[in-house]
Design a protein around this motif. Structure first.
Motif: not given
Length: 421
Positions: A89-97, A128-144
């Motif tokens: 499983f990989d929880l991702m931003l909408p860019d799929g990357e 869990v470890d917080y904040p996310p390593t990628n700051a964009s994940c912390g503010t993301a509302e749409d996910l894959l």
């Protein structure tokens, strides 16, 4: 991002936008992850089923959250898996990357469950470890949610893998969340085994058989398989579980050396079983006494996510944060691949299993989310249908116009250690 103390797994949980629950097993809706990220079916909190073909293509489901909400997704492979099979499983931003959290599970022995788990926390906690390593994940509302079987050299898949998925979403909570459990209070308590009932076990977390809070049952577990039961646990209550496997020569002789594992899984599909006697080794050649296993949970409190736990053996207590159906998992499997293959149609191991809920269920916490007062539902309405044994639990919290149901399938699923069951 690593899930502290987690072992996720068997996962199971149903979240709904109303007080009605979708029910376990076959009633859980089936979804079809798509190979194109943008065309993946959008899911809401709840329980689902899907199949992953025997290839290495990534497939996707879409989901969303409000800013500050936490998201937990756990999976459990219910068909197969074969030794060497893998599920990621990989929880991702909408860019799929861009990855926000990922987890991979590989089956090392017969009876291993593939139970990956991914989490995106809405605020700092001990889970869990917080904040996310990628700051964009912390503010993301749409996910894959990206789902895959692994790379060419990792997978031995020859047929589709059927998976149960539990998706839960939690509100952004502030204010007085009540006290978190203290590490000094996490102690095992004596629980004699008994067999006052004969309740057939479920074969997956979503089909776990319900047990009342003070019940003993006989259960036969086929080596290479698991047995699942679920117990309803309310706010402020804890669950204790005990199991006994027979001595050699008392009507059962193991075909190979076996390990017996006992675990408890939360309504979110995360392993929350505590204790030092959750595993037993049963020799196929030497005489042995009956083996005793036991596990317990922390009392259910919202604030446990912030519990100061220093003992790694007790870390899973930070995930005992939701009332609902807790799944109990009993696994019997060869002690290692080197111990030989199981014979065809191995004889089931007769086992005694006893469960007990302790404490009086309370009304739960009351807090604010984005400035609005949020209260826990009345005790009798924690489950979508009270404590109906045939339904999956949904904890409903109303935040403005948002209804958040944290799912609860029930039964210790058992075993779910993050990455492998």
């Amino acid at each position: 991002m690593k899930i502290r103390a987690l072992a996720a797994a068997c996962a199971l949980t149903l979240v709904s936008v109303s007080a009605a629950s979708a029910g376990p097993g076959p009633e859980a809706p089936e979804v079809k992850p798509q190979t194109a990220a943008g065309s993946g079916e959008k899911i809401e909190p709840g329980q689902y089923r899907f199949s992953v073909p025997a290839d290495t293509d990534a497939r996707y489901l879409r989901l969303s959250r409000a800013l500050g909400e936490s998201v937990v997704l756990t999976g459990y492979a219910i068909s197969g898996p074969k030794v060497g099979d893998a599920l990621t499983f990989d929880l991702m931003l909408p860019d799929g990357e861009t990855s926000c959290d990922s987890d991979s599970a590989t089956a090392s022995n017969p009876g291993d469950g593939l139970s990956p788990a991914v989490v995106l926390e809405g605020k700092e906690s001990e889970r869990v470890d917080y904040p996310p390593t990628n700051a964009s994940c912390g503010t993301a509302e749409d996910l894959l949610l990206q789902i895959s079987r692994g790379s060419d050299d990792e997978t031995t898949a020859s047929e589709p893998l059927k998976v149960e998925l539990t998706y839960s979403r939690e509100p952004k909570a502030e204010g007085d969340l009540g006290p978190a459990v203290k590490e000094s209070d996490l102690k095992a308590r004596p629980l004699p085994v008994k067999d006052d009932k004969d309740v057939a076990a479920g074969t997956t977390p979503h089909t776990a058989a319900p047990l009342s809070g003070d019940t003993g049952t006989k259960v036969e577990v086929v080596p290479g398989a698991r047995a699942f039961y679920k117990v309803h646990v309310g706010w402020g209550q804890r669950l204790d579980v005990a199991a006994q496997v027979p001595a050699n020569g008392t009507g059962y002789q193991p075909p190979v050396d076996l390990n017996v594992d006992l675990d408890i899984v939360s309504p979110q599909g995360v392993s929350v079983g505590l204790g030092e006697k959750t595993t037993a080794y049963v020799s196929s050649t030497s005489e042995s006494d009956p083996k005793q296993l036991s596990a317990f949970t922390a009392p259910v409190r919202w604030a446990n996510r912030d519990a100061a736990i220093t003992d790694t053996a007790l870390e899973n207590a930070v995930w005992t944060t939701q009332p609902g159906w807790y799944v109990v998992s009993l696994r019997v499997a060869p002690s290692s691949v080197a111990d030989g293959k199981l014979p065809e149609n191995p004889k089931p191991m007769p086992t005694l299993l006893t469960v007990r809920t302790e404490g009086q269920a309370t009304a739960g916490p009351s807090f604010t989310s984005d400035g609005q007062q949020v209260g826990a539902p009345p005790v009798g309405q924690i489950s979508g249908e009270g404590q109906n044994s045939g339904s999956v639990l949904g904890l409903v919290l109303k935040v403005g116009v948002t209804l958040i149901v944290l799912a609860g399938l029930g039964v210790v699923v058992v075993w779910f250690r993050r990455g492998q069951a």
